[in-house]
Design an enzyme around this catalytic site. Structure first.
Site, short mmCIF file in Angstrom:
data_model
loop_
_atom_site.label_atom_id
_atom_site.label_comp_id
_atom_site.label_asym_id
_atom_site.label_seq_id
_atom_site.Cartn_x
_atom_site.Cartn_y
_atom_site.Cartn_z
N SER A 62 6.36 -37.56 -8.88
CA SER A 62 7.12 -38.07 -7.73
C SER A 62 7.52 -39.53 -7.93
CB SER A 62 6.27 -38.00 -6.45
OG SER A 62 5.75 -36.70 -6.28
N GLU A 81 12.19 -30.55 -8.74
CA GLU A 81 13.23 -31.49 -8.25
C GLU A 81 12.76 -32.26 -7.02
OE1 GLU A 81 15.46 -31.58 -10.38
OE2 GLU A 81 16.03 -29.56 -11.00
C1 LIG Z 1 7.16 -25.38 -13.64
C2 LIG Z 1 7.58 -26.80 -13.55
C3 LIG Z 1 8.74 -27.23 -14.21
C4 LIG Z 1 9.10 -28.58 -14.18
N1 LIG Z 1 10.20 -28.99 -14.89
C5 LIG Z 1 10.46 -30.32 -15.00
C6 LIG Z 1 11.52 -30.80 -15.85
O1 LIG Z 1 12.27 -30.02 -16.44
N2 LIG Z 1 11.67 -32.14 -16.02
C7 LIG Z 1 10.88 -33.04 -15.37
O2 LIG Z 1 11.08 -34.25 -15.55
N3 LIG Z 1 9.89 -32.62 -14.52
C8 LIG Z 1 9.66 -31.30 -14.33
N4 LIG Z 1 8.66 -30.85 -13.50
C9 LIG Z 1 7.82 -31.84 -12.83
C10 LIG Z 1 8.06 -31.92 -11.34
O3 LIG Z 1 9.28 -32.58 -11.09
C11 LIG Z 1 6.86 -32.65 -10.74
O4 LIG Z 1 5.72 -31.80 -10.86
C12 LIG Z 1 7.09 -33.00 -9.30
O5 LIG Z 1 8.06 -34.02 -9.19
C13 LIG Z 1 5.78 -33.49 -8.63
O6 LIG Z 1 5.16 -34.47 -9.40
P1 LIG Z 1 3.60 -34.35 -9.73
O7 LIG Z 1 3.32 -32.99 -10.21
O8 LIG Z 1 3.25 -35.48 -10.63
O9 LIG Z 1 2.86 -34.54 -8.36
P2 LIG Z 1 2.48 -35.97 -7.70
O10 LIG Z 1 3.63 -36.88 -7.72
O11 LIG Z 1 1.22 -36.42 -8.31
O12 LIG Z 1 2.20 -35.52 -6.19
C14 LIG Z 1 1.02 -34.83 -5.80
C15 LIG Z 1 1.10 -34.57 -4.29
O13 LIG Z 1 1.19 -35.82 -3.57
C16 LIG Z 1 2.36 -35.83 -2.77
N5 LIG Z 1 2.91 -37.17 -2.74
C17 LIG Z 1 3.23 -37.96 -3.81
N6 LIG Z 1 3.72 -39.15 -3.38
C18 LIG Z 1 3.71 -39.11 -2.03
C19 LIG Z 1 4.10 -40.03 -1.00
N7 LIG Z 1 4.63 -41.22 -1.28
N8 LIG Z 1 3.94 -39.66 0.30
C20 LIG Z 1 3.44 -38.44 0.60
N9 LIG Z 1 3.04 -37.52 -0.32
C21 LIG Z 1 3.19 -37.86 -1.61
C22 LIG Z 1 3.32 -34.84 -3.43
O14 LIG Z 1 4.28 -34.36 -2.51
C23 LIG Z 1 2.34 -33.76 -3.90
O15 LIG Z 1 2.03 -32.93 -2.81
C24 LIG Z 1 8.31 -29.50 -13.45
C25 LIG Z 1 7.18 -29.05 -12.76
C26 LIG Z 1 6.81 -27.74 -12.80
C27 LIG Z 1 5.57 -27.29 -12.08
#
Ligand SMILES: Cc1cc2nc3c(=O)[nH]c(=O)nc-3n(C[C@H](O)[C@H](O)[C@H](O)COP(=O)(O)OP(=O)(O)OC[C@H]3O[C@@H](n4cnc5c(N)ncnc54)[C@H](O)[C@@H]3O)c2cc1C
Length: 401
Positions: free
Chosen positions: A136, A379
């Site tokens: 994120s 996304e």
């Molecule tokens: C199958 C799959 C394919 C993907 N493909 C791609 C790709 O092609 N390219 C790419 O770059 N990424 C890709 N991603 C990554 C995806 O974009 C991220 O997993 C997503 O953006 C969430 O980031 P994170 O997993 O690090 O969760 P985190 O950012 O660690 O978040 C964890 C939790 O905390 C919450 N949170 C975080 N910040 C806040 C805030 N400020 N306020 C309130 N809540 C918050 C989130 O909503 C979530 O519930 C993919 C992910 C998956 C699972």
């Protein structure tokens, strides 16, 4: 044609493209999707078919060999494809985002070189922002590029690359210090590099390793990988747009259209779940009648269909706004948020309608149940969408007192 999720005002060309895609989905995707998914097998024949239909170049301008279609046409095709199998829409989505970023931000040389091959599906795109420590919070990116003569040297680890193995061009977002003194805002010191590579796993270019596929609960068939850069040398002319420091904005632009695309996927999966639910409800009998004749089940079907309609309308609105040249971050955020939440709910209701059989791998709904959660994350999570929506609302409804 189904009664639900109709789109008014489409041109003859759009209708023709959609009907061809729908036919392809019904004949070539739905009959094999669940079996391939259970084997986590890459759907090569389907991908070849999509190439033949020209879908890899759907939004690439005609001057570069694409079909030059709108975001709306693209999103409606994605909706159809996701109705068949969400993973297939994932295969074209990252390709589409990279082509879009090139079209919007690439130098003339980069467009001339990449877009014609991307239109044919000969070069296939992936994009990479996320790292093991962040998803994120893109501004916290730690991967780094340092200038060395006519090249940049990239180091760092990336995570969650959809199509990381099968792609041959990855748009990678890294921090770049050059020209950006200490204290520059994080989003102004990031750069997108166009990294060409061999498909496959292992060391796919000197200094670049794709370790292998991440084992996932759903969204199978399409490969999702890590990417490790260890002294990866990229020529300066492979900086997207030719200048460093613009990567954050370029990626956010790409993700914005990607959000319409994820909304479209949510619409497609929800439609399929509704189709499965409404069909099963008329075949399964309890207490002497089809369960569809119990009011509780009819109410479920009514709620499901209403959600399918609402999500479709918001997705179409977001796509049309972008196509009209207007900023659509509010609409795209709302559409992505609503469509992914509704998708999860419609899939769960269809699962419940199936009773115990929904838990069996013989029934398609079992696959959908494992696929829907991905849309809540990809996304940008629901929380991130709400942050975007909230900020934009406060801009639009600024208190004037
Ligand atoms: C199958 C799959 C394919 C993907 N493909 C791609 C790709 O092609 N390219 C790419 O770059 N990424 C890709 N991603 C990554 C995806 O974009 C991220 O997993 C997503 O953006 C969430 O980031 P994170 O997993 O690090 O969760 P985190 O950012 O660690 O978040 C964890 C939790 O905390 C919450 N949170 C975080 N910040 C806040 C805030 N400020 N306020 C309130 N809540 C918050 C989130 O909503 C979530 O519930 C993919 C992910 C998956 C699972």
């Amino acid at each position: 044609m189904s009664r639900l999720a109709q789109t008014h005002g489409l041109t003859d060309v759009q209708q023709e493209i959609l009907s061809t895609v729908r036919d392809f989905v019904d004949k070539e995707i739905i009959p094999v999707a669940t079996e391939l998914e259970h084997r986590d097998e890459y759907p090569q024949r389907i991908v070849d078919g999509l190439k033949e239909l020209g879908l890899f170049g759907l939004m690439i301008p005609e001057e570069y060999g694409g079909l030059g279609e709108s975001l709306l046409t693209y999103a409606l095709c994605v909706e159809e494809i996701a109705r068949g199998w969400m993973s297939v829409s994932g295969i074209i989505n990252t390709h589409f985002i990279v082509a879009y970023m090139l079209k919007q931000h690439g130098t003339q040389e980069q467009k001339d070189y990449f877009l014609p091959k991307m239109a044919l599906g000969e070069i296939r795109g992936a994009f990479s922002m996320s790292e093991p420590g962040l998803g994120s919070d893109v501004s916290a990116i730690t991967s780094k590029a340092v200038r060395d003569g006519d090249e940049y040297v990239l180091n760092g680890q990336k995570m969650w690359l959809t199509n990381g193995g099968t792609s041959t061009l990855v748009a990678v977002l890294v921090r770049s210090d050059e020209g950006h003194p200490e204290g520059t805002a994080p989003h102004k010191s990031m750069t997108t590099f166009l990294v060409e590579k061999e498909p496959g796993f292992g060391e796919v270019r000197p200094g670049l390793t794709i370790p292998g596929k991440i084992d996932k609960m759903g969204y199978k068939g399409v490969d999702t990988t890590e990417l490790i850069m260890d002294g990866l040398r990229i020529p300066a002319d492979r900086v997207l747009g030719g200048a460093t420091g613009r990567g954050f904005y370029q990626m956010m632009d790409g993700v914005e259209v990607g959000r319409v695309n994820v909304a479209a996927r949510g619409c497609g999966v929800a439609q399929r779940a509704f189709e499965l639910g409404v069909s099963y409800a008329q075949q399964r009998h309890t207490f002497g009648k089809p369960i569809a004749q119990h009011q509780a089940i009819q109410f479920k079907l009514a709620e499901m269909a209403t959600k399918v309609e609402a999500a479709h309308a918001m997705m179409v609105n977001a796509a049309r706004k972008k196509d009209s040249g207007q900023r659509n971050d509010l609409e795209a955020g709302m559409a992505k948020y609503l469509a992914s939440e509704y998708c999860k709910e419609v899939v769960e209701d269809a699962f419940r309608i199936h009773g115990g059989y929904g838990f069996s791998k013989e029934y398609e709904i079992e696959r959908l149940y494992r696929e829907a959660p991905m849309l809540l994350i990809g996304e940008g999570t629901a929380e991130i969408q709400k942050m975007i929506i909230g900020r934009r609302l406060l801009e639009e409804y600024r208190f004037q007192g």
